[in-house]
Write a protein that holds these residues in place. Sequence first.
Motif, PDB file in Angstrom:
ATOM      1  N   VAL A 282      47.082  -5.357  71.015  1.00  0.00           N
ATOM      2  CA  VAL A 282      46.030  -6.251  71.512  1.00  0.00           C
ATOM      3  C   VAL A 282      44.684  -5.559  71.644  1.00  0.00           C
ATOM      4  N   ARG A 283      44.658  -4.242  71.539  1.00  0.00           N
ATOM      5  CA  ARG A 283      43.387  -3.512  71.604  1.00  0.00           C
ATOM      6  C   ARG A 283      42.750  -3.324  70.231  1.00  0.00           C
ATOM      7  N   LYS A 284      43.487  -3.638  69.179  1.00  0.00           N
ATOM      8  CA  LYS A 284      42.959  -3.431  67.827  1.00  0.00           C
ATOM      9  C   LYS A 284      41.763  -4.342  67.574  1.00  0.00           C
ATOM     10  N   LYS A 285      40.786  -3.780  66.890  1.00  0.00           N
ATOM     11  CA  LYS A 285      39.606  -4.555  66.529  1.00  0.00           C
ATOM     12  C   LYS A 285      39.329  -4.330  65.059  1.00  0.00           C
ATOM     13  N   PRO A 286      39.141  -5.282  64.264  1.00  0.00           N
ATOM     14  CA  PRO A 286      39.292  -6.702  64.576  1.00  0.00           C
ATOM     15  C   PRO A 286      40.764  -7.044  64.782  1.00  0.00           C
TER      16      PRO A 286
ATOM     17  N   ARG B 119      47.990 -30.230  57.249  1.00  0.00           N
ATOM     18  CA  ARG B 119      48.907 -31.296  56.896  1.00  0.00           C
ATOM     19  C   ARG B 119      50.155 -30.772  56.186  1.00  0.00           C
ATOM     20  N   ASP B 120      49.999 -29.735  55.387  1.00  0.00           N
ATOM     21  CA  ASP B 120      51.125 -29.211  54.620  1.00  0.00           C
ATOM     22  C   ASP B 120      51.829 -28.033  55.317  1.00  0.00           C
ATOM     23  N   GLY B 121      51.414 -27.651  56.510  1.00  0.00           N
ATOM     24  CA  GLY B 121      52.076 -26.604  57.285  1.00  0.00           C
ATOM     25  C   GLY B 121      51.984 -25.225  56.662  1.00  0.00           C
ATOM     26  N   THR B 122      50.852 -24.871  56.136  1.00  0.00           N
ATOM     27  CA  THR B 122      50.700 -23.561  55.512  1.00  0.00           C
ATOM     28  C   THR B 122      50.235 -22.536  56.540  1.00  0.00           C
ATOM     29  N   TRP B 123      50.456 -21.280  56.193  1.00  0.00           N
ATOM     30  CA  TRP B 123      50.085 -20.179  57.077  1.00  0.00           C
ATOM     31  C   TRP B 123      48.604 -19.871  56.909  1.00  0.00           C
ATOM     32  N   HIS B 124      47.894 -19.765  58.027  1.00  0.00           N
ATOM     33  CA  HIS B 124      46.471 -19.440  58.016  1.00  0.00           C
ATOM     34  C   HIS B 124      46.242 -18.206  58.881  1.00  0.00           C
ATOM     35  N   GLU B 125      45.417 -17.290  58.405  1.00  0.00           N
ATOM     36  CA  GLU B 125      45.083 -16.075  59.152  1.00  0.00           C
ATOM     37  C   GLU B 125      43.583 -15.976  59.312  1.00  0.00           C
ATOM     38  N   GLN B 126      43.186 -15.322  60.415  1.00  0.00           N
ATOM     39  CA  GLN B 126      41.772 -15.093  60.638  1.00  0.00           C
ATOM     40  C   GLN B 126      41.612 -13.862  61.516  1.00  0.00           C
ATOM     41  N   TYR B 127      40.594 -13.066  61.207  1.00  0.00           N
ATOM     42  CA  TYR B 127      40.281 -11.897  62.029  1.00  0.00           C
ATOM     43  C   TYR B 127      39.284 -12.309  63.093  1.00  0.00           C
TER      44      TYR B 127
ATOM     45  N   PRO C   3      42.555 -12.662  71.663  1.00  0.00           N
ATOM     46  CA  PRO C   3      42.301 -13.736  72.633  1.00  0.00           C
ATOM     47  C   PRO C   3      42.829 -13.349  74.023  1.00  0.00           C
ATOM     48  N   VAL C   4      42.183 -13.852  75.046  1.00  0.00           N
ATOM     49  CA  VAL C   4      42.542 -13.532  76.424  1.00  0.00           C
ATOM     50  C   VAL C   4      44.014 -13.849  76.695  1.00  0.00           C
ATOM     51  N   ALA C   5      44.524 -14.961  76.178  1.00  0.00           N
ATOM     52  CA  ALA C   5      45.923 -15.333  76.418  1.00  0.00           C
ATOM     53  C   ALA C   5      46.876 -14.283  75.850  1.00  0.00           C
ATOM     54  N   GLU C   6      46.539 -13.724  74.711  1.00  0.00           N
ATOM     55  CA  GLU C   6      47.408 -12.695  74.116  1.00  0.00           C
ATOM     56  C   GLU C   6      47.321 -11.384  74.894  1.00  0.00           C
ATOM     57  N   ILE C   7      46.129 -11.046  75.380  1.00  0.00           N
ATOM     58  CA  ILE C   7      45.981  -9.841  76.200  1.00  0.00           C
ATOM     59  C   ILE C   7      46.794 -10.005  77.487  1.00  0.00           C
ATOM     60  N   ARG C   8      46.669 -11.184  78.104  1.00  0.00           N
ATOM     61  CA  ARG C   8      47.415 -11.453  79.339  1.00  0.00           C
ATOM     62  C   ARG C   8      48.927 -11.359  79.084  1.00  0.00           C
ATOM     63  N   GLN C   9      49.383 -11.930  77.963  1.00  0.00           N
ATOM     64  CA  GLN C   9      50.814 -11.880  77.624  1.00  0.00           C
ATOM     65  C   GLN C   9      51.280 -10.430  77.441  1.00  0.00           C
ATOM     66  N   ALA C  10      50.484  -9.612  76.765  1.00  0.00           N
ATOM     67  CA  ALA C  10      50.846  -8.206  76.548  1.00  0.00           C
ATOM     68  C   ALA C  10      50.885  -7.450  77.872  1.00  0.00           C
TER      69      ALA C  10
END
Length: 171
Positions: free
Chosen positions: A86-90, A99-107, A112-119
């Motif tokens: 969670v500390r990695k940047k980016p 609609r077609d349920g494809t995988w999307h990624e973004q840097y 996100p705060v929720a992921e930091i809190r979860q970690a």
Amino acid sequence: MATPITDEERERFRELFDQGLARNDIARIMNRSGWTVTQMAKSAGVSFDRSITIAATAARSSDLAEKRSVLAEEMVEAAFQALIEVRKKPYLVGAFGGRDGTWHEQYLESAPVAEIRQALTSAGIAFDKASRIVERDTGELHQAVSFLGRLQEAISAVYEEEHQAVDDVVE
């Protein structure tokens, strides 16, 4: 009222005892309580050696303590790795969508705060659980080592007595 012990049962007890069976095994075979078998042993002038069972129990306890220790290390390492991620940047996020349920990624610039809190929550739980395991096992290990030391002393004392008895007979 307890059923009296017969002479045949006394003989059968002695046969089973001489085979090296444990008290509870003899009780099952003879369909008697453990207490009754203990009383038969007392009246026969014999007793059940529990040192093997005690040593096996101590060894099993030690083995389980080792497994708990390994598990604690793995928990802490996994939590530590989550905190590094969670500390990695980016920070790379991904999800199925559209609609077609494809995988999307973004840097993102940072996690996100929720992921930091979860970690952090996962790391805190892992640390707490690992600390409890270590605290518990330190006490149990001390008890096991202390017990094994006393067992060794008792075995040595019996050995010395037997050796002395043999030496006395030889002289």
